[in-house]
Design a protein around this motif. Structure first.
Motif, PDB file in Angstrom:
ATOM      1  N   MET A 140       0.836  -1.207   0.000  1.00 28.03           N
ATOM      2  CA  MET A 140       0.000   0.000   0.000  1.00 28.03           C
ATOM      3  C   MET A 140       0.866   1.251   0.000  1.00 28.03           C
ATOM      4  O   MET A 140       0.553   2.238  -0.694  1.00 28.03           O
ATOM      5  N   ALA A 141       1.970   1.231   0.743  1.00 26.32           N
ATOM      6  CA  ALA A 141       2.894   2.370   0.721  1.00 26.32           C
ATOM      7  C   ALA A 141       3.515   2.531  -0.661  1.00 26.32           C
ATOM      8  O   ALA A 141       3.678   3.662  -1.151  1.00 26.32           O
ATOM      9  N   ASP A 142       3.864   1.414  -1.298  1.00 27.41           N
ATOM     10  CA  ASP A 142       4.424   1.468  -2.650  1.00 27.41           C
ATOM     11  C   ASP A 142       3.436   2.072  -3.643  1.00 27.41           C
ATOM     12  O   ASP A 142       3.848   2.661  -4.658  1.00 27.41           O
ATOM     13  N   ALA A 143       2.128   1.909  -3.391  1.00 29.02           N
ATOM     14  CA  ALA A 143       1.105   2.365  -4.331  1.00 29.02           C
ATOM     15  C   ALA A 143       0.834   3.863  -4.235  1.00 29.02           C
ATOM     16  O   ALA A 143       0.145   4.421  -5.090  1.00 29.02           O
ATOM     17  N   ILE A 144       1.370   4.526  -3.227  1.00 26.86           N
ATOM     18  CA  ILE A 144       1.152   5.970  -3.073  1.00 26.86           C
ATOM     19  C   ILE A 144       1.967   6.730  -4.114  1.00 26.86           C
ATOM     20  O   ILE A 144       3.155   6.482  -4.302  1.00 26.86           O
ATOM     21  N   THR A 145       1.293   7.654  -4.809  1.00 23.49           N
ATOM     22  CA  THR A 145       1.950   8.504  -5.801  1.00 23.49           C
ATOM     23  C   THR A 145       1.663   9.966  -5.471  1.00 23.49           C
ATOM     24  O   THR A 145       0.996  10.279  -4.472  1.00 23.49           O
ATOM     25  N   GLU A 146       2.122  10.854  -6.334  1.00 22.99           N
ATOM     26  CA  GLU A 146       1.849  12.272  -6.115  1.00 22.99           C
ATOM     27  C   GLU A 146       0.360  12.591  -6.305  1.00 22.99           C
ATOM     28  O   GLU A 146      -0.100  13.674  -5.918  1.00 22.99           O
ATOM     29  N   ARG A 147      -0.401  11.649  -6.858  1.00 24.80           N
ATOM     30  CA  ARG A 147      -1.837  11.861  -7.052  1.00 24.80           C
ATOM     31  C   ARG A 147      -2.660  11.330  -5.874  1.00 24.80           C
ATOM     32  O   ARG A 147      -3.866  11.561  -5.808  1.00 24.80           O
ATOM     33  N   THR A 148      -2.015  10.649  -4.943  1.00 30.64           N
ATOM     34  CA  THR A 148      -2.744  10.055  -3.818  1.00 30.64           C
ATOM     35  C   THR A 148      -3.188  11.133  -2.830  1.00 30.64           C
ATOM     36  O   THR A 148      -2.371  11.911  -2.337  1.00 30.64           O
ATOM     37  N   LYS A 149      -4.466  11.139  -2.534  1.00 29.37           N
ATOM     38  CA  LYS A 149      -5.006  12.079  -1.555  1.00 29.37           C
ATOM     39  C   LYS A 149      -5.340  11.395  -0.229  1.00 29.37           C
ATOM     40  O   LYS A 149      -5.190  11.994   0.839  1.00 29.37           O
ATOM     41  N   VAL A 150      -5.824  10.135  -0.297  1.00 28.92           N
ATOM     42  CA  VAL A 150      -6.314   9.444   0.890  1.00 28.92           C
ATOM     43  C   VAL A 150      -5.893   7.977   0.821  1.00 28.92           C
ATOM     44  O   VAL A 150      -5.857   7.377  -0.254  1.00 28.92           O
ATOM     45  N   VAL A 151      -5.590   7.415   1.999  1.00 33.69           N
ATOM     46  CA  VAL A 151      -5.369   5.972   2.142  1.00 33.69           C
ATOM     47  C   VAL A 151      -6.355   5.463   3.186  1.00 33.69           C
ATOM     48  O   VAL A 151      -6.528   6.090   4.245  1.00 33.69           O
ATOM     49  N   LEU A 152      -7.004   4.335   2.895  1.00 39.56           N
ATOM     50  CA  LEU A 152      -7.970   3.748   3.817  1.00 39.56           C
ATOM     51  C   LEU A 152      -7.371   2.496   4.452  1.00 39.56           C
ATOM     52  O   LEU A 152      -6.868   1.616   3.749  1.00 39.56           O
ATOM     53  N   VAL A 153      -7.439   2.426   5.774  1.00 40.78           N
ATOM     54  CA  VAL A 153      -6.943   1.277   6.532  1.00 40.78           C
ATOM     55  C   VAL A 153      -8.106   0.759   7.367  1.00 40.78           C
ATOM     56  O   VAL A 153      -8.626   1.483   8.216  1.00 40.78           O
ATOM     57  N   CYS A 154      -8.522  -0.474   7.125  1.00 41.39           N
ATOM     58  CA  CYS A 154      -9.688  -1.050   7.789  1.00 41.39           C
ATOM     59  C   CYS A 154      -9.219  -2.097   8.799  1.00 41.39           C
ATOM     60  O   CYS A 154      -8.711  -3.154   8.407  1.00 41.39           O
TER      61      CYS A 154
END
Length: 349
Positions: A140-154
């Motif tokens: 999930m950290a690898d998937a973050i880019t400059e376009r990422t605004k939000v990450v959801l953790v359930c």
């Protein structure tokens, strides 16, 4: 002349279709509802609110906000309220996301996530769970880019049940830019018994970009009244509040939630009963030969793959929730749990 047309994004969003009805409410193990009636004093407090239904509810959810602020050691401007925590999530994503923005989340996870992301025009970035049905936080950290605004953790993850540990989360946060909002969805937090599990409130104290979601629908048994909330730093909370409809939470729901908070001893007793039943059901399924992941919610997950729909039909008149890849089964009363275990054993045979 053409007919009025909704936004194109709605074409890809499935309409809700209820599953096959259960024989009665006790046989309904498909919605993660609490099998107990409302806590002591809740019905009376809620009923009192019916006499003033000609008036708008308190838009600030004042009394409940003050009670939660005292409980968590925060100020009332840390809290936003909606019709369930999912409503608050929709408002949050409306406030933060638009076309071109990305939202990273685990998959499979809460089924409302893709809809909440799609409606404001954002893009879902789904990161597969690990082989043991847990969040893959490094991926999930690898998937973050400059376009990422939000990450959801359930955590615990719905529908599979495992938690995110505090150590895993801190390693993850060390890689997340402070400009990215991290939403910790704790709908089932009261059922968690893993001492290493992440505590969202503690994470909020350490990280200014964390938002915690909570609900009164599960452990507190107020699913029919729809009330949930977020905890976040005041500037974030102010933005969420702006995106939520005014007067969204009825006075009846507010009164019921406040009465539920005051019945803490009875709540803990009921939660322990559900946890004990969860352990019993889990152990029985393992003895039958099922590869069931460890759950810290009020449900268990059967990783059935393509046979999920077949199992759901086999379980009737007990209603369970099939997904692509598995079946989620809510912990019910001991009698219904026994009936489910008998069907699970027969299916294995």
């Amino acid at each position: 002349m053409t007919d009025p047309r909704p936004r194109q994004v709605l074409a890809a969003i499935p309409a809700y279709r209820p599953g096959r009805p259960a024989l009665d409410e006790s046989h309904k193990l498909s919605s993660n509802e609490n099998p107990f009636p409302p806590l002591p004093g809740v019905v009376e407090r809620a009923a009192a609110g019916l006499a003033r239904m000609n008036r708008y509810p308190d838009p600030g959810v004042t009394a409940l906000g003050e009670a939660l602020a005292e409980r968590h050691g925060l100020s009332t401007d840390h809290f936003a309220f909606g019709t369930g925590s999912v409503s608050v999530l929709f408002g949050l994503l409306d406030a933060w996301c638009g076309p071109g923005d990305e939202v990273v989340y685990p998959w499979r996870s809460f089924e409302a996530y893709p809809i909440a992301v799609d409606l404001p025009g954002a893009t879902s970035v789904r990161v597969p769970l690990t082989a043991d049905h847990r969040h893959d936080l490094p991926a999930m950290a690898d998937a973050i880019t400059e376009r990422t605004k939000v990450v959801l953790v359930c955590t615990p993850n719905n529908p599979t049940g495992p938690v995110v540990t505090e150590a895993e989360f801190e390693e993850f946060m060390a890689r997340v830019p402070t400009t990215v909002l991290v939403v910790v969805d704790e709908a089932y937090v009261e059922f968690v018994r893993d001492p290493d599990a992440l505590a969202g409130a503690a994470a909020l104290a350490r990280h200014a970009n964390v938002v915690v979601l909570r609900t009164f629908s599960k452990a507190y048994g107020l699913a029919g009244l729809r009330i949930g909330y977020s905890m976040a730093h005041p500037a974030i909370t102010e933005a969420i509040r702006k995106a939520l409809p005014p007067f969204g939470v009825t006075d009846i729901a507010q009164a019921a939630a406040l009465a539920s908070l005051e019945a803490q001893a009875e709540l803990e007793e009921r939660v322990e009963a559900v946890v004990a039943e969860r352990t019993r059901v889990f152990d029985a399924l393992r003895e039958q030969g099922w590869d069931v992941p460890s759950s810290h919610a009020n449900f268990v997950w059967l990783p059935l793959g393509e046979r999920s729909a077949e199992f759901a039909e086999h379980a009737h008149p007990i209603s369970v929730r099939p997904f692509p890849g598995g079946v989620r089964v809510t912990i019910g009363t001991p009698e219904i749990n026994d009936a489910f275990l008998a069907r699970a054993a027969a299916f294995r045979r």
